[in-house]
Design an enzyme around this catalytic site. Structure first.
Site, PDB file in Angstrom:
ATOM      1  N   GLY A  29       6.971  27.181  24.862  1.00 28.76           N
ATOM      2  CA  GLY A  29       6.906  27.065  23.410  1.00 28.76           C
ATOM      3  C   GLY A  29       6.428  28.341  22.765  1.00 28.76           C
ATOM      4  O   GLY A  29       6.368  29.390  23.409  1.00 28.76           O
ATOM      5  N   ASN A  30       6.107  28.267  21.488  1.00 24.52           N
ATOM      6  CA  ASN A  30       5.588  29.436  20.775  1.00 24.52           C
ATOM      7  C   ASN A  30       4.554  28.964  19.775  1.00 24.52           C
ATOM      8  O   ASN A  30       4.326  27.767  19.606  1.00 24.52           O
ATOM      9  CB  ASN A  30       6.742  30.202  20.104  1.00 24.52           C
ATOM     10  CG  ASN A  30       7.457  29.359  19.075  1.00 24.52           C
ATOM     11  OD1 ASN A  30       6.913  29.052  18.017  1.00 24.52           O
ATOM     12  ND2 ASN A  30       8.682  28.952  19.389  1.00 24.52           N
ATOM     13  N   ARG A  31       3.912  29.911  19.114  1.00 24.33           N
ATOM     14  CA  ARG A  31       2.740  29.592  18.290  1.00 24.33           C
ATOM     15  C   ARG A  31       3.047  29.290  16.823  1.00 24.33           C
ATOM     16  O   ARG A  31       2.139  29.193  16.011  1.00 24.33           O
ATOM     17  CB  ARG A  31       1.738  30.746  18.377  1.00 24.33           C
ATOM     18  CG  ARG A  31       1.091  30.842  19.770  1.00 24.33           C
ATOM     19  CD  ARG A  31       0.450  32.199  19.955  1.00 24.33           C
ATOM     20  NE  ARG A  31      -0.452  32.513  18.865  1.00 24.33           N
ATOM     21  CZ  ARG A  31      -1.758  32.303  18.886  1.00 24.33           C
ATOM     22  NH1 ARG A  31      -2.320  31.826  19.952  1.00 24.33           N
ATOM     23  NH2 ARG A  31      -2.497  32.605  17.848  1.00 24.33           N
ATOM     24  N   SER A  32       4.308  29.108  16.500  1.00 21.19           N
ATOM     25  CA  SER A  32       4.621  28.812  15.101  1.00 21.19           C
ATOM     26  C   SER A  32       4.101  27.423  14.725  1.00 21.19           C
ATOM     27  O   SER A  32       4.398  26.438  15.388  1.00 21.19           O
ATOM     28  CB  SER A  32       6.133  28.876  14.882  1.00 21.19           C
ATOM     29  OG  SER A  32       6.427  28.571  13.546  1.00 21.19           O
ATOM     30  N   ALA A  96      10.765  29.190  14.381  1.00 26.83           N
ATOM     31  CA  ALA A  96      10.765  30.114  15.517  1.00 26.83           C
ATOM     32  C   ALA A  96      11.544  29.440  16.649  1.00 26.83           C
ATOM     33  O   ALA A  96      11.100  28.431  17.194  1.00 26.83           O
ATOM     34  CB  ALA A  96       9.340  30.421  15.948  1.00 26.83           C
TER      35      ALA A  96
END
Ligand code: C5P
Length: 228
Positions: A29-32, A96
């Site tokens: 995943g990502n931090r958005s 994102a």
């Protein structure tokens, strides 16, 4: 701007960050957080738009007055945005989206093996959703992309934004100045909006809601320009 300047406009906003599963319990995943995209959806609805918010793993509550389509992976987001974009006046790609996803998704939790010190995961490319929309005919739809870069030099950051706008076929490209002590999960943001002729059509910093309104002002100006 007129408080109801988006009345009758269909606005699609993607927000959040995609998650690409590895197995039933893990993902890449990502931090958005989704805060900026959700603020745009909320602001557009307040200005009279009919809003579809495509939310990928949002960490914030969805605003009232929007149709919300929850998604998780890039492929799900692609399907949702493709079906919503057809009759949209505006598509804002604030989410994102993972560039790659695991090539195989295990049905069962992946186990470590005794003595195993390394493991590799093969990734395959996800479709570039914005570039796909930008490459297809989209007369009457203002396409808005985002760029979150860690580049700290302002002029190089704008250059990256200009190149990205052209590469993606977007009408407007919002450069997120994440490196300038703003960015993910924060309540404030700082952006520059690049328009069709590569000029900076808007700059805004402050709360994500005030930045959302500034981005919508730039979109409204672009709609008015297109209608000439
Ligand atoms: O290529 P990059 O990720 O820097 O571009 C960011 C912009 O492209 C964002 O608007 C994002 O929503 C969109 N994007 C996309 N599909 C991808 C990757 C990014 O639509 N696979």
């Amino acid at each position: 701007a007129d408080a109801r300047d988006f009345a009758g406009r269909r606005v699609v906003v993607t927000a959040g960050g995609t998650r690409e599963p590895l197995d039933p319990v893990r993902f890449l995943g990502n931090r958005s957080s989704g805060k900026q995209g959700v603020a745009i959806a909320e602001a557009a609805a307040a200005r009279g738009a009919e809003v579809t918010l495509i939310g990928a793993n949002l960490e914030v509550a969805s605003p009232g007055g929007c149709r919300v389509v929850p998604v998780s992976t890039a492929l799900e987001l692609q399907q949702a945005v493709t079906s919503a974009a057809g009759d949209a006046d505006v598509v804002v790609m604030a989410a994102a989206v993972a560039d790659f996803r695991p090539a195989d998704v295990s049905d069962v939790k992946i186990k470590k093996v005794d003595g195993q010190e390394h493991m590799s995961i093969e990734l395959v490319r996800n479709p570039d959703i914005l570039a796909g929309l930008g490459a297809a005919p989209h007369d009457g739809t203002v396409l808005v992309g985002f760029a979150a870069e860690t580049e700290s030099d302002p002029s190089r950051l704008l250059e990256l934004g200009r190149a990205k706008r052209r590469a993606k076929g977007a009408d407007l490209l919002v450069v997120n100045r994440v490196g300038w002590n703003h960015g993910f999960a924060a309540d404030e943001n700082a952006v520059s909006v690049i328009g069709a002729d590569d000029t900076v059509t808007a700059e805004a910093s402050g709360t994500k809601m005030s930045v959302a309104h500034a981005i919508l002002d730039a979109i409204a100006a672009r709609i008015a320009y297109g209608a000439e």
